[in-house]
Each structure stands twice: as structure tokens, then as C-alpha cells.
Design a protein around this motif. Sequence first.
Motif, PDB file in Angstrom:
ATOM      1  N   GLU A  78       0.932  -1.425  -0.058  1.00 19.07           N
ATOM      2  CA  GLU A  78       0.086   0.050  -0.034  1.00 19.07           C
ATOM      3  C   GLU A  78       0.885   1.030  -0.023  1.00 19.07           C
ATOM      4  OE1 GLU A  78      -3.038   0.097   3.012  1.00 19.07           O
ATOM      5  OE2 GLU A  78      -3.537  -2.109   2.378  1.00 19.07           O
ATOM      6  N   ASP A  79       2.135   1.124   0.035  1.00 19.89           N
ATOM      7  CA  ASP A  79       3.142   2.438   0.117  1.00 19.89           C
ATOM      8  C   ASP A  79       4.265   2.032  -0.157  1.00 19.89           C
ATOM      9  OD1 ASP A  79       3.904   0.852   2.244  1.00 19.89           O
ATOM     10  OD2 ASP A  79       3.665   2.396   3.782  1.00 19.89           O
ATOM     11  N   PHE A  80       5.464   2.915   0.085  1.00 20.75           N
ATOM     12  CA  PHE A  80       6.591   2.678  -0.609  1.00 20.75           C
ATOM     13  C   PHE A  80       7.702   2.901   0.615  1.00 20.75           C
ATOM     14  CE2 PHE A  80       4.565   4.417  -4.088  1.00 20.75           C
ATOM     15  CZ  PHE A  80       5.187   3.443  -5.136  1.00 20.75           C
ATOM     16  N   VAL A  81       8.939   2.399   0.568  1.00 25.06           N
ATOM     17  CA  VAL A  81       9.601   2.512   1.614  1.00 25.06           C
ATOM     18  C   VAL A  81      11.047   3.242   0.946  1.00 25.06           C
ATOM     19  CG1 VAL A  81      11.579   1.692   3.353  1.00 25.06           C
ATOM     20  CG2 VAL A  81       9.265   0.540   2.929  1.00 25.06           C
ATOM     21  N   LEU A  82      11.353   4.445   1.541  1.00 23.31           N
ATOM     22  CA  LEU A  82      12.392   5.265   0.972  1.00 23.31           C
ATOM     23  C   LEU A  82      13.590   5.196   1.847  1.00 23.31           C
ATOM     24  CD1 LEU A  82      13.609   7.515  -0.739  1.00 23.31           C
ATOM     25  CD2 LEU A  82      12.496   9.348   0.655  1.00 23.31           C
TER      26      LEU A  82
END
Length: 68
Positions: A14-18
Motif C-alpha cells: 500500500e505504500d513505498f519505503v524510501l
Amino acid sequence: MRHLAKFSISVREEDFVLQLVDETGQAYDFATSPEQLDLVIDALDELLSEDDEFDEDDERKIYQKPLG
């Protein structure tokens, strides 16, 4: 001040990891929404397109935008 050595962006359901990694190898992970990542990309694009080259006053400027 730490110096950025590398970064990565990984996709989750559901999202990203930066992930930002400094010169010592210390990694910092940030969960980001697609909208937040778009804002970061837009801010960097805007900042870099203002001038072809940075002048000596640029290091005193701080560029911030709220991410959510």
C-alpha cells in the motif's frame, strides 16, 4: 552534517519505503505514500530546474514542503 551515500525506493502493498543511507552506512527507512513520494519528486525537480548551476548562496537556502 551527514552526507547521503545512496538511496533506494521499494514498493510495498500500500505504500513505498524510501531508504536513505549516509556515508557511515547508517540507513534510515521512511514509509511514504504515493502522494508523498510524488511531492518529494516534484520538490526536487522544481529545485533543480530553478538554476542550471548552484551558486555559493544556495547552501544557505532551505527548501521545504509539507508532505501530508
